[in-house]
Design a protein around this motif. Structure first.
Motif, mmCIF file in Angstrom:
data_model
loop_
_atom_site.group_PDB
_atom_site.id
_atom_site.type_symbol
_atom_site.label_atom_id
_atom_site.label_comp_id
_atom_site.label_asym_id
_atom_site.label_seq_id
_atom_site.Cartn_x
_atom_site.Cartn_y
_atom_site.Cartn_z
ATOM 1 N N VAL A 1 0.848 -1.198 0.000
ATOM 2 C CA VAL A 1 0.000 0.000 0.000
ATOM 3 C C VAL A 1 0.886 1.251 0.000
ATOM 4 C CG1 VAL A 1 -1.821 1.246 1.247
ATOM 5 C CG2 VAL A 1 -1.760 -1.262 1.311
ATOM 6 N N PRO A 2 0.745 2.110 -1.006
ATOM 7 C CA PRO A 2 1.553 3.336 -1.010
ATOM 8 C C PRO A 2 1.134 4.281 0.105
ATOM 9 C CG PRO A 2 -0.024 3.356 -2.830
ATOM 10 C CD PRO A 2 -0.137 2.009 -2.186
ATOM 11 N N VAL A 3 2.115 4.944 0.696
ATOM 12 C CA VAL A 3 1.838 5.866 1.798
ATOM 13 C C VAL A 3 1.958 7.299 1.276
ATOM 14 C CG1 VAL A 3 2.606 6.678 4.063
ATOM 15 C CG2 VAL A 3 2.649 4.237 3.524
ATOM 16 N N ILE A 4 0.871 8.041 1.410
ATOM 17 C CA ILE A 4 0.838 9.427 0.947
ATOM 18 C C ILE A 4 1.448 10.305 2.033
ATOM 19 C CG2 ILE A 4 -0.679 11.326 0.246
ATOM 20 C CD1 ILE A 4 -2.757 9.039 -0.412
ATOM 21 N N ALA B 1 -7.285 3.937 2.815
ATOM 22 C CA ALA B 1 -8.522 4.316 2.121
ATOM 23 C C ALA B 1 -8.392 4.021 0.633
ATOM 24 C CB ALA B 1 -8.794 5.806 2.334
ATOM 25 N N HIS B 2 -9.544 3.888 0.004
ATOM 26 C CA HIS B 2 -9.570 3.681 -1.449
ATOM 27 C C HIS B 2 -9.406 5.024 -2.141
ATOM 28 C CE1 HIS B 2 -10.962 -0.504 -1.226
ATOM 29 N NE2 HIS B 2 -11.619 -0.096 -0.147
ATOM 30 N N ARG B 3 -8.622 5.030 -3.180
ATOM 31 C CA ARG B 3 -8.488 6.252 -3.982
ATOM 32 C C ARG B 3 -8.391 5.870 -5.448
ATOM 33 N NH1 ARG B 3 -2.558 7.576 -4.406
ATOM 34 N NH2 ARG B 3 -3.122 9.745 -4.598
ATOM 35 N N ARG B 4 -8.867 6.766 -6.280
ATOM 36 C CA ARG B 4 -8.803 6.507 -7.720
ATOM 37 C C ARG B 4 -7.480 6.989 -8.273
ATOM 38 N NH1 ARG B 4 -14.177 8.159 -10.973
ATOM 39 N NH2 ARG B 4 -15.668 7.508 -9.406
ATOM 40 N N VAL B 5 -6.897 6.173 -9.127
ATOM 41 C CA VAL B 5 -5.688 6.576 -9.853
ATOM 42 C C VAL B 5 -5.998 6.324 -11.324
ATOM 43 C CG1 VAL B 5 -3.213 6.254 -10.129
ATOM 44 C CG2 VAL B 5 -4.267 5.860 -7.898
ATOM 45 N N GLY B 6 -6.272 7.381 -12.053
ATOM 46 C CA GLY B 6 -6.729 7.226 -13.431
ATOM 47 C C GLY B 6 -8.081 6.541 -13.433
ATOM 48 N N LYS B 7 -8.189 5.457 -14.214
ATOM 49 C CA LYS B 7 -9.465 4.741 -14.299
ATOM 50 C C LYS B 7 -9.568 3.629 -13.274
ATOM 51 C CE LYS B 7 -10.567 5.719 -19.106
ATOM 52 N NZ LYS B 7 -10.714 5.182 -20.447
ATOM 53 N N GLU C 1 -7.012 2.091 -6.129
ATOM 54 C CA GLU C 1 -6.139 1.278 -5.291
ATOM 55 C C GLU C 1 -6.148 1.849 -3.889
ATOM 56 O OE1 GLU C 1 -2.108 1.260 -6.778
ATOM 57 O OE2 GLU C 1 -1.719 3.273 -6.052
ATOM 58 N N LEU C 2 -5.620 1.099 -2.962
ATOM 59 C CA LEU C 2 -5.571 1.573 -1.593
ATOM 60 C C LEU C 2 -4.404 2.534 -1.421
ATOM 61 C CD1 LEU C 2 -6.223 -1.787 0.303
ATOM 62 C CD2 LEU C 2 -7.839 0.085 -0.039
#
Lengths: 184, 155
Positions: free
Chosen positions: B59-62, B82-88, B91-92
């Motif tokens: 899981v990438p950490v922002i 949390a779920h987030r959109r990356v393009g179409k 990912e978490l």
């Protein structure tokens, strides 16, 4: 194939990085650059030499086109560009002691040391949140001994454009050398 | 919209990032993870601190600090996943938090005209008005702001 394409196109397809299923375990060489561990597929490494052993045969590039490539070495009739892995990855400067000569590309990589060879169960895809140069640098991530280790993509050390620039500069240097020899 | 859907839409997780209290739509939240090890490696993407491994996923950490300000303590760091959109795709993603999270209900108000892209709206909680984060826009909208930090993170 169709299913995968459809899934990727779905707006809410959860693509969180899980290990790719069906992948065979693979053997990797774990190497260290500036205290950072990396993995590279063992079958993509042709030879590992100490920098001392190639010092006499390495040719310095007079006007480096790329700061990360300052030398070439000749092996088996081919010229390999020597890439400083620390500079490539933007890591602090170190004194590399080893050269990994890659198998399918005319590139060799300066690293600090080899940690060991290991078998990894699979490669996690790089999360989509990573959008920078790392997408070219890495094939993915390995999870080994409670550590996440980037698995480098051998072709990522030099792009085709960089090869072209280096080849062009090498030809030009050879031409100048030949002219100088004629004049002498 | 039925009652359950309305309740879900109006539920927010309140969290503290650095010294700021912000809100995140509860529907996006996957879990609050314990302070597991942050793995770092060279990269050039702004506002990413590294990755954590949680339930067999990477899981990438922002890294919210360059944008939201305030240093959160490195020790006792929890991760809100949390779920987030990356393009179409989606990912978490994980945000480092200090572990104090609470649930609140309310109606999100539109953001102010000059709000940054990572603010989806505002939520009135007591006498406070909290920014509701839009994680989807977080890295893209602030990539310029985090450019220099990204280079540091890669070291």
């Amino acid at each position: 194939m169709t299913t995968a394409t459809k899934s990727a196109a779905e707006p809410h397809a959860d693509s969180s990085a899980k290990p790719r299923r069906g992948r065979c375990p693979e053997t990797v060489v774990l190497f260290i650059v500036a205290n950072q561990m990396f993995a590279v597929a063992a079958d993509s490494v042709h030879e590992i030499r100490s920098t001392d052993s190639i010092a006499g045969t390495a040719n310095e590039i007079e006007n480096p086109e790329l700061p990360k490539v300052r030398h070439t070495i000749d092996r088996s009739g081919r010229t390999y560009y020597v890439v400083n892995a620390g500079m490539h990855f933007g890591l602090p400067v170190t004194r590399p002691a080893l050269v990994l000569i890659l198998r399918q590309f005319r590139a060799a990589v300066l690293v600090d040391r080899i940690d060991r060879m290991a078998e990894i169960p699979g490669v996690y895809p790089l999360p989509l949140a990573f959008t920078g140069d790392e997408r070219r640098w890495y094939r993915g991530l390995a999870y080994l001994d409670d550590s996440v280790i980037p698995v480098v993509e051998p072709t990522g050390f030099l792009t085709p454009q960089e090869f072209q620039r280096l080849d062009g500069a090498q030809k030009e240097a050879a031409r100048r050398e030949a002219e100088a020899a004629v004049q002498a | 919209m039925n009652i359950a859907e309305a309740a879900k839409e109006n539920s927010f997780v309140l969290l503290r990032i650095g010294h700021r209290r912000v809100a995140l739509p509860a529907g996006q939240v996957s879990e609050l993870a314990p302070p597991v090890r942050l793995h770092t490696f060279p990269h050039t993407t702004p506002l990413l601190a590294g990755v954590i491994v949680r339930r067999g996923r990477v899981v990438p950490v922002i890294d919210t600090e360059p944008v939201l300000g305030g240093k959160s303590p490195m020790s006792h760091r929890f991760y809100l996943i949390a779920h987030r959109r990356v393009g179409k795709a989606s990912e978490l993603g994980a945000i480092p938090v200090n572990g104090e999270c609470e649930l609140a209900s309310g109606e999100m108000q539109p953001p102010a005209m000059n709000s940054p892209a990572y603010v989806a709206g505002t939520l009135a909680v007591g006498e406070d008005s909290l920014d509701v984060l839009n994680l989807d826009a977080f890295s893209i909208a602030n990539s310029a702001a985090g450019e220099s930090h990204g280079a540091e993170a890669s070291r």
